[in-house]
Design a protein around this motif. Structure first.
Motif, PDB file in Angstrom:
ATOM      1  N   GLN A 214       0.845  -1.188   0.000  1.00 17.84           N
ATOM      2  CA  GLN A 214       0.000   0.000   0.000  1.00 17.84           C
ATOM      3  C   GLN A 214       0.883   1.241   0.000  1.00 17.84           C
ATOM      4  O   GLN A 214       2.065   1.174   0.332  1.00 17.84           O
ATOM      5  CB  GLN A 214      -0.917  -0.024   1.218  1.00 17.84           C
ATOM      6  CG  GLN A 214      -1.988  -1.087   1.063  1.00 17.84           C
ATOM      7  CD  GLN A 214      -2.843  -1.198   2.288  1.00 17.84           C
ATOM      8  OE1 GLN A 214      -3.024  -0.250   3.028  1.00 17.84           O
ATOM      9  NE2 GLN A 214      -3.377  -2.385   2.522  1.00 17.84           N
ATOM     10  N   PRO A 262       5.818  -6.475   5.540  1.00 13.47           N
ATOM     11  CA  PRO A 262       4.656  -6.291   6.421  1.00 13.47           C
ATOM     12  C   PRO A 262       4.874  -6.844   7.820  1.00 13.47           C
ATOM     13  O   PRO A 262       4.317  -6.338   8.779  1.00 13.47           O
ATOM     14  CB  PRO A 262       3.540  -7.053   5.698  1.00 13.47           C
ATOM     15  CG  PRO A 262       4.230  -8.040   4.828  1.00 13.47           C
ATOM     16  CD  PRO A 262       5.537  -7.415   4.444  1.00 13.47           C
ATOM     17  N   LYS A 272       1.524   2.744   9.929  1.00 12.08           N
ATOM     18  CA  LYS A 272       2.468   2.495   8.843  1.00 12.08           C
ATOM     19  C   LYS A 272       3.091   3.804   8.385  1.00 12.08           C
ATOM     20  O   LYS A 272       4.291   3.893   8.153  1.00 12.08           O
ATOM     21  CB  LYS A 272       1.734   1.866   7.651  1.00 12.08           C
ATOM     22  CG  LYS A 272       1.601   0.369   7.740  1.00 12.08           C
ATOM     23  CD  LYS A 272       0.853  -0.124   6.520  1.00 12.08           C
ATOM     24  CE  LYS A 272       0.483  -1.580   6.684  1.00 12.08           C
ATOM     25  NZ  LYS A 272      -0.585  -1.984   5.805  1.00 12.08           N
TER      26      LYS A 272
ATOM     27  N   CYS B 384       0.082  -8.660   6.592  1.00 10.70           N
ATOM     28  CA  CYS B 384       0.109  -7.880   5.352  1.00 10.70           C
ATOM     29  C   CYS B 384      -0.936  -6.770   5.371  1.00 10.70           C
ATOM     30  O   CYS B 384      -0.800  -5.783   4.661  1.00 10.70           O
ATOM     31  CB  CYS B 384      -0.143  -8.788   4.167  1.00 10.70           C
ATOM     32  SG  CYS B 384      -1.771  -9.547   4.184  1.00 10.70           S
ATOM     33  N   GLY B 385      -1.982  -6.917   6.190  1.00 15.10           N
ATOM     34  CA  GLY B 385      -2.963  -5.843   6.303  1.00 15.10           C
ATOM     35  C   GLY B 385      -4.060  -5.872   5.254  1.00 15.10           C
ATOM     36  O   GLY B 385      -4.876  -4.961   5.191  1.00 15.10           O
ATOM     37  N   GLU B 386      -4.121  -6.922   4.440  1.00 15.25           N
ATOM     38  CA  GLU B 386      -5.228  -7.054   3.478  1.00 15.25           C
ATOM     39  C   GLU B 386      -6.562  -7.059   4.218  1.00 15.25           C
ATOM     40  O   GLU B 386      -7.535  -6.469   3.765  1.00 15.25           O
ATOM     41  CB  GLU B 386      -5.090  -8.371   2.706  1.00 15.25           C
ATOM     42  CG  GLU B 386      -3.937  -8.424   1.740  1.00 15.25           C
ATOM     43  CD  GLU B 386      -4.263  -7.752   0.416  1.00 15.25           C
ATOM     44  OE1 GLU B 386      -5.386  -7.920  -0.050  1.00 15.25           O
ATOM     45  OE2 GLU B 386      -3.378  -7.060  -0.100  1.00 15.25           O
ATOM     46  N   VAL B 388      -7.302  -5.684   7.038  1.00 15.71           N
ATOM     47  CA  VAL B 388      -7.653  -4.361   7.565  1.00 15.71           C
ATOM     48  C   VAL B 388      -8.357  -3.552   6.478  1.00 15.71           C
ATOM     49  O   VAL B 388      -9.334  -2.855   6.733  1.00 15.71           O
ATOM     50  CB  VAL B 388      -6.389  -3.611   8.038  1.00 15.71           C
ATOM     51  CG1 VAL B 388      -6.774  -2.272   8.642  1.00 15.71           C
ATOM     52  CG2 VAL B 388      -5.627  -4.434   9.040  1.00 15.71           C
ATOM     53  N   ALA B 389      -7.842  -3.699   5.254  1.00 17.87           N
ATOM     54  CA  ALA B 389      -8.392  -2.909   4.156  1.00 17.87           C
ATOM     55  C   ALA B 389      -9.834  -3.299   3.843  1.00 17.87           C
ATOM     56  O   ALA B 389     -10.602  -2.470   3.363  1.00 17.87           O
ATOM     57  CB  ALA B 389      -7.524  -3.069   2.924  1.00 17.87           C
TER      58      ALA B 389
END
Lengths: 316, 536
Positions: A214, A262, A272, B384-386, B388-389
């Motif tokens: 991201q 990550p 982040k 990875c935070g997928e 969260v998105a």
């Protein structure tokens, strides 16, 4: 026992798919690196990959983990490649092997393997050998742009047989200008770091497009870096110092490939961004007042250290 | 351009829609060889059979009743009660419950009972002001329709109407968001029966005495929107709100947030803000009850094998296998999952002989390799935070997973575990293929159990303390009484002694000896009793 829990469908994204996208994004830089540094770099890449995979295999066996599952995920490959990009192309073989061992062992598996590590594994490996063997890093091979072209035989001799490498070496922009004013009127087209930076930037944008990473971290690093350049180098021409810090050293690979790991980064989007700002600021502080030409590894490791506190206070 | 940019900066990964083509005809109900109607409903209530074995019954006849007046079962066909057996049901696929088995009559399976009484007040397209008394009569009559929430939860619709009226709900939201992949029965219904849905909505409005209704529909149902809009001019109190098709927009909390722009917390219900949410299929069933006097005995179901979808009317109680067979869908329990509800949020049944329930909106057969298979096989979380998105409740699923694994219940609650609506988005996008929803459910269950335990301990402690106090009070009271008695006895004795001194006779002296002995015996008995009490 049969296991029935929704959702009954998932998307096709897996860790190995994610990592292969990262690999794909690294290809332009890989080609440029090999073009610039020639045979030595190829030997170095193979050395790192083989060492990292052997150590991963060994430790997975010792820990009794599912070997296939973890070898397939491709994280060892990324660590190996990032390390190879950090090490001098003509570094002696033991240096690369040491870096890989430290990266996989101290960076990853002592904490419990994939997903548990506090620090970026590649940066742990790199930082340890950088501090332990500074002399080896003083010799940086000149690139193809400096008309230095060595074949496999010569490279093999330097890497494995400890032959003299001094005749191939040249100073890098960062080490040259350490402790002095930032050089003006650099002809970027003659600088290997410029081509590498651009290729990392392209790879990074590719990852953004594929939504592998991201925007928060790369943008945060670059903003932090620019902010600090503005504060630290206000007496010099801003444009010169900005371009100098953006296109030398590990800025681009760091912003897009290293800081975005990550596992060791902060969790929430705000976190982040904050983590990335910190890296950007630290890089310039170390470069300007520190004892090392490039401080990216240390900046990342210091930011990794502060991730728990960032996560605690920036939950959303 | 802007949307591409938006997509670029806020990555949302959505399950593919995989819906039926618009205007696909609805298949008429299938007459099964047998019907299985469980005496156990979606709210975990046991019902009582009102028919006996080998009794002949008519369509729409009440065959079972529950404690709640609206928990009713009607026979979907005319026929014979074959048996009452132990059989798994949609609401309890793992355990067997008492189930009525009906065999449809060969001659006239649709021969029905007299219908529910109709009320003119609620069938117009205008708001009707009804008195409390009239409403009460209406509600009691409608309880006999046996309508339940048909979107999934299966809450009694009449109960919901009563609560909404009590809580002075001003806006009724009609849920036409079928955000789950594959499910399209609501879409089919709204394409084929738009006016009936609007009429049902008006009846709902009048029964609640609400002011307006909003039908919330996703933008991927263009035909349904067009059809509904063409009838809307006759219904001034109903409006249409078109929302983007993002899973899970059909969830109650998401719907309310579309209208109010605020998100409900875990404790809040839509009533608290003056809203009541009804599924569109419920709305249609309500239309049939109010306008045609029919109880709920059939519903529209999407039947799918992941590629081929069809919308079919099915009688409640139709065995799933017969529905699948009619579409030529094979189900092999070893390699495939049979899912009731959507693939994102459904329930694995793994028994194809169960009868469909009132809240069965979809039946999907999916291969097992597409799913999370075990707890051990997944890779570790790489943060990875997928997840969260994609989380609609803005939670941090990866942190929640961490705390669920470590069973740190307090931490999980701090990270708002109970705001999780279990939509499954996080597990869908997870590159490590972690069955996150499973972990959250386990932990929620664990926390609730522990809280219950804590509550029980608290209650028991309070009870014990109260008992101690009560015992102490009792003893003190008793001692006081004893003291008083002793005093009285002493006074009596003194009086008698006085009398004795005045008239000394032999008769008296013998009487006195007896009374003295009695007093002595009583005193020892009392002191013994006192001793016992103090031991206690």
């Amino acid at each position: 026992m049969p296991f029935h829990s929704p959702p009954f469908i998932t998307n096709t994204n897996t860790i190995s798919v994610l990592m292969s996208k990262v690999l794909l994004a690294l290809i332009p830089a890989l080609l440029i690196w090999v073009y610039l540094y020639g045979a030595g770099s190829i030997i170095q890449f193979f050395l790192c990959v083989i060492t990292c995979y052997s150590i991963e295999l060994l430790i997975l066996k010792i820990r009794g983990k599912a070997i296939r599952l973890f070898l397939q995920d491709g994280t060892a490959m990324i660590t190996a490649l990032l390390l190879a990009f950090c090490l001098p192309p003509l570094a002696p073989w033991w240096l690369s092997v040491c870096a890989c061992i430290f990266a996989m062992l101290l960076g990853k598996h002592v904490y419990g393997g994939l997903g548990q590590n506090i620090f970026n594994p590649a940066m742990i490996g790199y930082a340890i050998v950088l501090i332990s063997f500074p002399a080896e890093f003083a010799v940086w091979q000149g690139s193809f742009l400096n008309d230095i072209n060595i074949d496999f035989k010569q490279a093999f001799g330097v890497v494995f047989l400890q032959q003299e490498a001094f005749s191939y070496s040249s100073a890098t922009l960062l080490s040259e200008s350490r402790g002095q004013a930032i050089p003006t009127n650099i002809n970027w087209l003659e600088q290997p770091s410029f081509y590498l930076s651009i290729s990392f930037l392209i790879g990074g944008l590719f990852m953004l497009l594929l939504r592998v990473i991201q925007w928060h971290i790369p943008v945060g690093v670059i903003i932090g870096l620019c902010l600090m350049v503005f504060l630290a180098h206000s007496n010099e021409t801003l444009l010169d110092s900005l371009s100098f810090h953006l296109f030398t050293g590990a800025t681009m690979i760091g912003a897009f490939f290293i800081a975005t790991d990550p596992v060791s980064a902060a969790t929430s989007n705000k976190g982040k961004f904050c983590y990335a700002l910190m890296i950007g600021v630290l890089v310039i502080i170390i470069r300007t007042w520190g004892n090392f030409p490039d401080g990216f590894a240390f900046a990342v490791l210091l930011a990794n250290l502060s991730v728990p506190i960032i996560d605690r206070y920036l939950k959303q | 351009m802007l949307t591409t940019l938006k997509r670029f900066f806020s990555p949302k990964t959505q399950p593919s829609d995989n819906k039926i083509a618009p205007l696909t005809p609805l298949l008429p109900p299938l007459l099964p060889s047998k019907l299985y109607l469980p005496l156990y409903n979606e709210r975990q209530l046991y019902l009582q059979a009102k028919v006996s074995i080998s009794q002949h019954i008519l369509k729409n006849q009440i065959i079972a009743e529950g404690i709640e007046p609206s928990a009713l079962l009607h026979s979907p066909v005319a026929g014979t009660v074959l048996d009452i057996i132990q059989h798994p049901s949609c609401s309890s696929p793992q355990k067997k419950v008492q189930t009525i088995v009906i065999q449809p009559s060969m001659e006239d399976p649709w021969k029905d009972e007299p219908t529910l009484p109709l009320n003119e007040e609620i069938i117009y397209s205008q708001l009707a002001l009804l008195s409390e008394k009239k409403l009460e009569i209406l509600h009691t009559q409608l309880e006999k329709s046996g309508i339940m929430g048909m979107g999934g939860a299966g809450f009694s619709t009449i109960e919901k109407i009563k609560i909404s009226h009590r809580k002075a709900v001003h806006t009724v939201l009609i849920n036409l968001c079928e955000c789950e992949p594959i499910i399209s029965c609501d879409q089919g219904l709204s394409e084929q029966q738009p006016e009936e849905i609007l009429m049902g909505t008006m009846s709902l409005l009048n029964c609640i005495q609400a002011k307006q209704a909003v039908i919330i529909i996703e933008d991927n149902k263009a035909i349904a929107i067009k059809k509904l809009q063409s009838y809307l001019q006759n219904y001034p109190h109903i409006t249409l709100k078109i929302v983007p098709n993002i899973y899970p927009s059909g969830h109650e909390k998401q719907l309310v947030s579309y209208i109010t722009n605020t998100t409900l917390t875990a404790e809040e219900k839509p009533y608290d803000l003056g809203y009541a949410v009804f599924n569109v299929a419920t709305c249609y069933a309500f239309y049939r009850a109010c306008h045609l006097g029919e109880p709920l005995t059939q519903r529209l179901i999407t039947i799918s094998n992941g590629e081929k979808n069809i919308n079919q009317w099915a009688l409640i109680g139709t065995p799933i296998i017969e529905l699948l067979d009619a579409q030529g869908i094979k189900y092999d329990s070893n390699n495939q999952n049979l899912i009731m509800g959507g693939p994102m949020n459904g329930l694995a049944l793994n028994n194809s002989h169960i009868g469909v329930a009132k809240n069965t909106n979809c039946l999907v057969v999916l291969p097992k390799n597409q799913t999370h298979t075990s707890l051990e096989k997944h890779s570790p979380c790489i943060r990875c935070g997928e997840c969260v998105a994609v989380c609609p409740s803005n939670l941090l699923p990866q942190q929640l997973f961490w705390y669920a694994q470590a069973q740190q219940n307090e931490k999980s609650e701090q990270y708002r575990l109970f705001d999780c609506i279990e939509c499954g988005n996080c597990a869908f996008v997870c590159p490590s293929k972690i069955p996150l929803v499973h972990y959250y459910r386990q932990q929620k269950k664990d926390i609730s159990e522990k809280k219950l335990e804590q509550y029980k301990i608290q209650i028991a402690k309070e009870r014990y303390e109260k008992r101690l106090i009560r015992l102490e009070e009792k003893r003190q009271k008793h001692q006081k009484m004893l003291e008083q008695k002793r005093l009285q006895a002493q006074q009596k004795l003194a009086q008698k002694n006085k009398q004795k001194a005045l008239q000394p006779t032999s008769e008296n002296s013998s009487q006195e000896a007896v009374s003295a002995a009695v007093a002595k015996a009583r005193a020892t008995a009392l002191s013994r009793k006192n001793k016992n009490q103090s031991k206690d």
